[in-house]
Design a protein around this motif. Structure first.
Motif, PDB file in Angstrom:
ATOM      1  N   ARG A 146      -8.869  -2.229  -2.453  1.00  0.00           N
ATOM      2  CA  ARG A 146      -7.437  -1.707  -2.208  1.00  0.00           C
ATOM      3  C   ARG A 146      -7.171  -0.372  -2.244  1.00  0.00           C
ATOM      4  O   ARG A 146      -6.666   0.434  -1.730  1.00  0.00           O
ATOM      5  CB  ARG A 146      -6.372  -2.281  -3.190  1.00  0.00           C
ATOM      6  N   ASP A 147      -7.847   0.353  -3.597  1.00  0.00           N
ATOM      7  CA  ASP A 147      -7.808   1.596  -3.803  1.00  0.00           C
ATOM      8  C   ASP A 147      -8.600   2.328  -2.344  1.00  0.00           C
ATOM      9  O   ASP A 147      -8.212   3.525  -2.154  1.00  0.00           O
ATOM     10  CB  ASP A 147      -8.827   2.145  -4.877  1.00  0.00           C
ATOM     11  N   GLU A 148      -9.758   1.839  -1.949  1.00  0.00           N
ATOM     12  CA  GLU A 148     -10.321   2.665  -0.894  1.00  0.00           C
ATOM     13  C   GLU A 148      -9.457   2.684   0.304  1.00  0.00           C
ATOM     14  O   GLU A 148      -9.245   3.581   0.943  1.00  0.00           O
ATOM     15  CB  GLU A 148     -11.492   1.741  -0.393  1.00  0.00           C
ATOM     16  N   THR A 149      -8.715   1.259   0.856  1.00  0.00           N
ATOM     17  CA  THR A 149      -7.744   1.266   2.028  1.00  0.00           C
ATOM     18  C   THR A 149      -6.679   2.374   1.437  1.00  0.00           C
ATOM     19  O   THR A 149      -6.337   3.091   2.137  1.00  0.00           O
ATOM     20  CB  THR A 149      -7.249   0.043   1.937  1.00  0.00           C
ATOM     21  N   GLN A 150      -6.115   2.425   0.229  1.00  0.00           N
ATOM     22  CA  GLN A 150      -4.979   3.177   0.079  1.00  0.00           C
ATOM     23  C   GLN A 150      -5.186   4.738  -0.014  1.00  0.00           C
ATOM     24  O   GLN A 150      -4.543   5.452   0.666  1.00  0.00           O
ATOM     25  CB  GLN A 150      -4.322   2.816  -1.375  1.00  0.00           C
ATOM     26  N   ARG A 151      -6.385   5.190  -0.325  1.00  0.00           N
ATOM     27  CA  ARG A 151      -7.067   6.417   0.122  1.00  0.00           C
ATOM     28  C   ARG A 151      -7.029   7.017   1.234  1.00  0.00           C
ATOM     29  O   ARG A 151      -6.684   7.896   1.762  1.00  0.00           O
ATOM     30  CB  ARG A 151      -8.575   6.650  -0.617  1.00  0.00           C
ATOM     31  N   LEU A 152      -7.285   5.719   2.133  1.00  0.00           N
ATOM     32  CA  LEU A 152      -7.482   6.237   3.755  1.00  0.00           C
ATOM     33  C   LEU A 152      -5.790   6.386   4.026  1.00  0.00           C
ATOM     34  O   LEU A 152      -5.556   7.424   4.977  1.00  0.00           O
ATOM     35  CB  LEU A 152      -7.862   5.173   4.450  1.00  0.00           C
ATOM     36  N   PRO A 173      -1.499  10.388  20.431  1.00  0.00           N
ATOM     37  CA  PRO A 173      -2.559  10.462  21.519  1.00  0.00           C
ATOM     38  C   PRO A 173      -3.459   9.503  21.788  1.00  0.00           C
ATOM     39  O   PRO A 173      -3.930   8.769  20.798  1.00  0.00           O
ATOM     40  CB  PRO A 173      -3.313  11.818  21.090  1.00  0.00           C
ATOM     41  N   ASN A 174      -3.829   9.306  22.835  1.00  0.00           N
ATOM     42  CA  ASN A 174      -4.947   8.299  23.189  1.00  0.00           C
ATOM     43  C   ASN A 174      -6.345   8.634  22.715  1.00  0.00           C
ATOM     44  O   ASN A 174      -6.789   9.983  22.616  1.00  0.00           O
ATOM     45  CB  ASN A 174      -5.205   8.277  24.762  1.00  0.00           C
ATOM     46  N   GLN A 175      -7.258   7.864  22.312  1.00  0.00           N
ATOM     47  CA  GLN A 175      -8.378   8.052  21.909  1.00  0.00           C
ATOM     48  C   GLN A 175      -8.621   9.045  20.749  1.00  0.00           C
ATOM     49  O   GLN A 175      -9.278  10.029  21.052  1.00  0.00           O
ATOM     50  CB  GLN A 175      -9.434   8.575  23.066  1.00  0.00           C
ATOM     51  N   SER A 176      -7.885   8.988  19.692  1.00  0.00           N
ATOM     52  CA  SER A 176      -8.037   9.984  18.551  1.00  0.00           C
ATOM     53  C   SER A 176      -8.467   9.126  17.328  1.00  0.00           C
ATOM     54  O   SER A 176      -7.703   8.879  16.282  1.00  0.00           O
ATOM     55  CB  SER A 176      -6.496  10.289  18.058  1.00  0.00           C
ATOM     56  N   PRO A 177      -9.771   8.751  17.204  1.00  0.00           N
ATOM     57  CA  PRO A 177     -10.393   7.998  16.031  1.00  0.00           C
ATOM     58  C   PRO A 177     -10.352   8.905  14.969  1.00  0.00           C
ATOM     59  O   PRO A 177     -10.283   8.413  13.718  1.00  0.00           O
ATOM     60  CB  PRO A 177     -11.675   7.874  16.355  1.00  0.00           C
ATOM     61  N   ASP A 178     -10.228  10.210  15.016  1.00  0.00           N
ATOM     62  CA  ASP A 178      -9.835  11.040  13.717  1.00  0.00           C
ATOM     63  C   ASP A 178      -8.735  10.739  13.040  1.00  0.00           C
ATOM     64  O   ASP A 178      -8.555  10.815  11.709  1.00  0.00           O
ATOM     65  CB  ASP A 178      -9.703  12.736  14.066  1.00  0.00           C
ATOM     66  N   LEU A 179      -7.669  10.300  13.747  1.00  0.00           N
ATOM     67  CA  LEU A 179      -6.444   9.789  13.102  1.00  0.00           C
ATOM     68  C   LEU A 179      -6.218   8.526  12.905  1.00  0.00           C
ATOM     69  O   LEU A 179      -5.057   7.996  12.471  1.00  0.00           O
ATOM     70  CB  LEU A 179      -5.282  10.394  14.140  1.00  0.00           C
ATOM     71  N   ASN A 180      -7.200   7.753  12.915  1.00  0.00           N
ATOM     72  CA  ASN A 180      -6.961   6.005  12.933  1.00  0.00           C
ATOM     73  C   ASN A 180      -7.522   5.795  11.553  1.00  0.00           C
ATOM     74  O   ASN A 180      -9.032   5.459  11.663  1.00  0.00           O
ATOM     75  CB  ASN A 180      -7.456   5.559  14.325  1.00  0.00           C
ATOM     76  N   PRO A 181      -6.853   5.308  10.778  1.00  0.00           N
ATOM     77  CA  PRO A 181      -7.637   4.788   9.469  1.00  0.00           C
ATOM     78  C   PRO A 181      -8.366   3.524   9.596  1.00  0.00           C
ATOM     79  O   PRO A 181      -9.576   3.593   8.832  1.00  0.00           O
ATOM     80  CB  PRO A 181      -6.245   4.480   8.632  1.00  0.00           C
ATOM     81  N   ILE A 182      -8.226   2.841  10.754  1.00  0.00           N
ATOM     82  CA  ILE A 182      -8.917   1.688  10.859  1.00  0.00           C
ATOM     83  C   ILE A 182     -10.454   1.980  11.343  1.00  0.00           C
ATOM     84  O   ILE A 182     -11.294   1.352  10.797  1.00  0.00           O
ATOM     85  CB  ILE A 182      -8.316   0.521  11.991  1.00  0.00           C
ATOM     86  N   LEU A 235       0.798  -1.272   0.065  1.00  0.00           N
ATOM     87  CA  LEU A 235       0.108   0.120   0.003  1.00  0.00           C
ATOM     88  C   LEU A 235       0.865   1.258   0.013  1.00  0.00           C
ATOM     89  O   LEU A 235       0.608   2.209  -0.729  1.00  0.00           O
ATOM     90  CB  LEU A 235      -0.955   0.071   1.241  1.00  0.00           C
ATOM     91  N   ILE A 236       2.025   1.243   0.676  1.00  0.00           N
ATOM     92  CA  ILE A 236       2.738   2.463   0.841  1.00  0.00           C
ATOM     93  C   ILE A 236       4.259   2.597   0.707  1.00  0.00           C
ATOM     94  O   ILE A 236       4.748   3.403   0.931  1.00  0.00           O
ATOM     95  CB  ILE A 236       2.352   3.346   2.331  1.00  0.00           C
ATOM     96  N   GLY A 237       4.629   1.390   0.590  1.00  0.00           N
ATOM     97  CA  GLY A 237       6.061   1.094   0.185  1.00  0.00           C
ATOM     98  C   GLY A 237       6.877   0.309   1.513  1.00  0.00           C
ATOM     99  O   GLY A 237       6.192   0.234   2.331  1.00  0.00           O
ATOM    100  N   ARG A 238       7.939   0.092   1.380  1.00  0.00           N
ATOM    101  CA  ARG A 238       8.910  -0.576   2.149  1.00  0.00           C
ATOM    102  C   ARG A 238       9.066   0.120   3.584  1.00  0.00           C
ATOM    103  O   ARG A 238       9.204  -0.316   4.675  1.00  0.00           O
ATOM    104  CB  ARG A 238      10.220  -0.921   1.536  1.00  0.00           C
ATOM    105  N   ARG A 239       9.297   1.548   3.274  1.00  0.00           N
ATOM    106  CA  ARG A 239       9.540   2.602   4.564  1.00  0.00           C
ATOM    107  C   ARG A 239       8.168   3.085   5.063  1.00  0.00           C
ATOM    108  O   ARG A 239       7.547   3.911   4.398  1.00  0.00           O
ATOM    109  CB  ARG A 239      10.490   3.481   4.076  1.00  0.00           C
TER     110      ARG A 239
END
Length: 127
Positions: A100-106, A56-65, A21-25
């Motif tokens: 895969r495209d949906e996940t990669q966009r996230l 930070p704890n509890q940050s769903p704004d930042l959590n792609p899952i 999805l994003i490369g080796r690094r």
């Protein structure tokens, strides 16, 4: 899910999926759930030589899952399973239908999400 199950999933999938999805690094992001912060999980990331981002704890704004789960819920809309087995079947189908495209966009939207949270000084964003 406990730390042991979490590490087993990571062992099976993190290298290949992240590389694809994003490369080796890449740097790993976790939301400070207890299974993320136990000593065994921290040691696992040291063993596979992956950096874990301070988060930070509890940050769903930042959590792609969390956004991936939203996609699953959207795909489940209108389905009314009658029992646990039907629920499991439709949930697995919904999860597997995420492209895969949906996940990669996230994943690729992380930079703008981080900036939005910084701009809002840590307060929830419109994501």
């Amino acid at each position: 899910m406990n730390s042991e199950v979490f590490r087993a999933i990571l062992s099976a999938h993190i290298q290949s999926n992240a590389s694809e999805l994003i490369g080796r690094r890449f740097t790993v992001q976790m939301d400070n759930d207890p299974k993320d912060t136990v000593k065994a999980t921290k040691e696992f990331f040291k063993e596979i030589k992956r950096n874990v981002m301070q988060w930070p704890n509890q940050s769903p704004d930042l959590n792609p899952i969390e956004h991936e789960f939203h996609l699953v819920k959207t795909k489940l809309k209108g389905k009314c399973p009658k029992n646990k087995q039907e629920l499991k079947t439709v949930a697995v189908e919904a999860w597997q239908s995420i492209t895969r495209d949906e996940t990669q966009r996230l994943v690729m939207s992380m930079r703008s999400r981080l900036q939005a949270v910084i701009d809002c000084k840590g307060i929830a964003t419109k994501y």
